[in-house]
Design an enzyme around this catalytic site. Structure first.
Site, PDB file in Angstrom:
ATOM      1  N   ARG A 195       0.817  -1.221   0.000  1.00  0.00           N
ATOM      2  CA  ARG A 195       0.000   0.000   0.000  1.00  0.00           C
ATOM      3  C   ARG A 195       0.846   1.265   0.000  1.00  0.00           C
ATOM      4  NH1 ARG A 195      -5.220  -1.655   3.761  1.00  0.00           N
ATOM      5  NH2 ARG A 195      -6.483  -2.358   2.002  1.00  0.00           N
ATOM      6  N   LYS A 226     -16.076 -18.487   3.093  1.00  0.00           N
ATOM      7  CA  LYS A 226     -17.525 -18.656   3.221  1.00  0.00           C
ATOM      8  C   LYS A 226     -18.301 -18.125   2.026  1.00  0.00           C
ATOM      9  CE  LYS A 226     -17.678 -17.756   8.192  1.00  0.00           C
ATOM     10  NZ  LYS A 226     -18.074 -16.643   9.066  1.00  0.00           N
ATOM     11  N   GLY A 256     -10.336  -9.311  -0.428  1.00  0.00           N
ATOM     12  CA  GLY A 256      -9.901 -10.314   0.547  1.00  0.00           C
ATOM     13  C   GLY A 256      -8.490 -10.814   0.283  1.00  0.00           C
ATOM     14  N   GLY A 290     -12.000  -5.146   1.343  1.00  0.00           N
ATOM     15  CA  GLY A 290     -13.426  -4.855   1.508  1.00  0.00           C
ATOM     16  C   GLY A 290     -13.955  -3.889   0.454  1.00  0.00           C
TER      17      GLY A 290
HETATM   18  C1  3PG Z   1      -8.650  -2.472   4.973  1.00  0.00           C
HETATM   19  O1  3PG Z   1      -7.494  -2.872   5.111  1.00  0.00           O
HETATM   20  O2  3PG Z   1      -9.618  -3.243   4.888  1.00  0.00           O
HETATM   21  C2  3PG Z   1      -8.863  -1.007   4.849  1.00  0.00           C
HETATM   22  O3  3PG Z   1      -7.695  -0.304   5.164  1.00  0.00           O
HETATM   23  C3  3PG Z   1     -10.008  -0.550   5.699  1.00  0.00           C
HETATM   24  O4  3PG Z   1      -9.791  -0.910   7.028  1.00  0.00           O
HETATM   25  P1  3PG Z   1     -11.022  -1.330   7.934  1.00  0.00           P
HETATM   26  O5  3PG Z   1     -11.531  -2.648   7.406  1.00  0.00           O
HETATM   27  O6  3PG Z   1     -10.466  -1.447   9.314  1.00  0.00           O
HETATM   28  O7  3PG Z   1     -12.051  -0.249   7.814  1.00  0.00           O
HETATM   29 MG    MG Z   2     -11.087  -4.364   6.107  1.00  0.00          MG
END
Ligand code: 3PG
Ligand code: MG
Length: 394
Positions: free
Chosen positions: A37, A198, A352, A375
């Site tokens: 990142r 899942k 994921g 996500g």
């Molecule tokens: C992640 O890694 O999923 C993003 O940086 C968002 O983080 P979070 O799921 O804690 O909101």
């Molecule tokens: Mg997350």
């Protein structure tokens, strides 16, 4: 998608750019682990530096729950950013308040400062408007480059855009452009390779993509759930207790003429940590064992489907790729996607574990695009509006 990007921002020299990045990187013993990142953020950072902006970087790290917790400090990230940018990156131990605002004003043209974790304040996740206004005091304009956090309606990802002229950064732009190739007139055949633990976590992805793809090739724990939903005994394998979502996806696939490819052979072991007992069996031979990867015949069949595809999304490993005896399925599928890409297909990895598997098994570089979003990418593939993007469109 109608938003302004950094290229529309005009001359940024001498302006304070409040830049939201997703620098939520794993830390190991107080130092940055995987820096994907950070690398992904460099294009925007370098551009701002080269164009003489005073860049104030915001990010979250982990889930400190609105409290100051040194474990989640971004300080080690400032050090790594400085190394990668080959220029100093200042650090302020709060993201709002007099010290933060003063640091933003004291920046030289082309210089950088990183502010401490925005999630040390409970107002961040609450998308509190007063807090967003305080963040905005450290910028003359706002750039959101944090695609990985675009599914969160938080003050630094969404609220602050109401207080400053707002633009998308280059990473945000590239991510959305790559993902748009999957949803706006994708070239067919369009195949989704999907895995993960899942079915329940990915019902939305299935339902949204069922209207778009020609086929799914399915692995991981979720394949066991689909097999079980068809009455096949999967022994002690990981699977969803509730088979209803899988059953309904199977029905919808038939209705819409989408093929769901499921394993015909599998790699099993007597237990999760009984690697020595790993063996290939046909579906009727699982017994009391546990399925941990797709089998070689299945992997070859999936590879053939993928080799014929023109658009591919890779959305999760086929097995427990972290362990050597169960990597082959994900590797074969990954190599097939790489080969299809070389032959002209568009391939996008995201959501994921998929990107981690692609990096770990060495096929990430061969893909058209590897998303930094977990996500966020999943929610995009579910057809949801991402609040961080919507805020830029207002
Ligand atoms: C992640 O890694 O999923 C993003 O940086 C968002 O983080 P979070 O799921 O804690 O909101
Ligand atoms: Mg997350």
């Amino acid at each position: 998608m109608h938003f302004k990007t950094l290229r529309d921002a005009g001359d940024v020299r001498g302006k304070r750019v409040l830049l939201r990045e997703d620098l939520n990187v794993p830390l190991k013993d107080g130092a940055v682990g995987d820096e994907t990142r950070i690398i992904a953020a460099l294009e925007t950072l370098r551009w701002l530096g080269a164009h003489g902006a005073k860049t104030v970087i915001l990010s979250h790290l982990g889930r400190p729950d609105g409290k100051v917790d040194p474990k989640y400090s971004l300080r080690p990230v400032a050090a790594r950013l400085a190394e990668r940018l080959a220029t100093p990156v200042g650090f302020v131990d709060d993201c709002i308040g007099p010290a933060a605002v003063a640091a933003s004003r004291a920046l030289a043209d082309g210089a950088f400062v990183l502010f401490e974790n925005v999630r040390f304040h409970p107002e961040e996740e609450a998308d509190d408007d007063g807090f967003a206004a305080k963040l905005a005091e450290s910028g003359d304009l706002y750039v959101n480059d944090a695609f990985g956090t675009a599914h969160r309606a938080h003050a630094s990802t969404a609220g602050v855009a109401a207080h400053l002229p707002a633009y998308a950064g280059f990473l945000m732009e590239a991510e959305l452009a790559a993902l748009a190739r999957l949803t706006e007139n994708p070239v067919h055949p369009f195949v989704c390779a999907i895995g993960g633990a899942k079915v329940a976590d990915k019902v939305g992805v299935f339902e949204h993509l069922l209207d778009r793809v020609d086929a799914f090739v399915i692995g991981g724990g979720m394949a066991n759930t689909f097999l079980a939903a068809q009455g096949i005994a999967v022994g002690t394998s990981l699977r969803d207790k509730d088979l209803a979502p899988a059953t309904s996806i199977l029905h919808h696939a038939v209705e819409r003429g989408v093929t769901l490819h499921l394993p015909a052979d599998v790699v099993v072991a007597d237990a999760f940590d009984a690697d020595a007992s790993a063996r290939v069996v046909l579906l009727n031979g699982v017994g009391n064992a546990m399925i941990l990867d797709i089998g070689p015949d299945t992997a070859r069949a999936y590879a053939n489907v993928l080799l014929g595809a023109k658009t591919i999304v890779f959305n999760g490993p086929m097995g427990v790729y972290e362990k050597k005896p169960y990597q082959a399925g994900t590797r074969t599928v990954g190599e097939a996607i790489a080969a299809a890409t070389r032959a002209g297909a568009v391939s996008v990895v995201g959501g994921g574990d998929a990107a981690a598997a692609a990096h770990e098994l060495g096929f990430a570089d061969a893909m058209t695009h590897v998303s930094t979003g977990g996500g966020a990418t999943l929610e995009f593939l579910e057809g949801k509006t991402l609040p961080g993007v919507a805020a830029l469109e207002r």
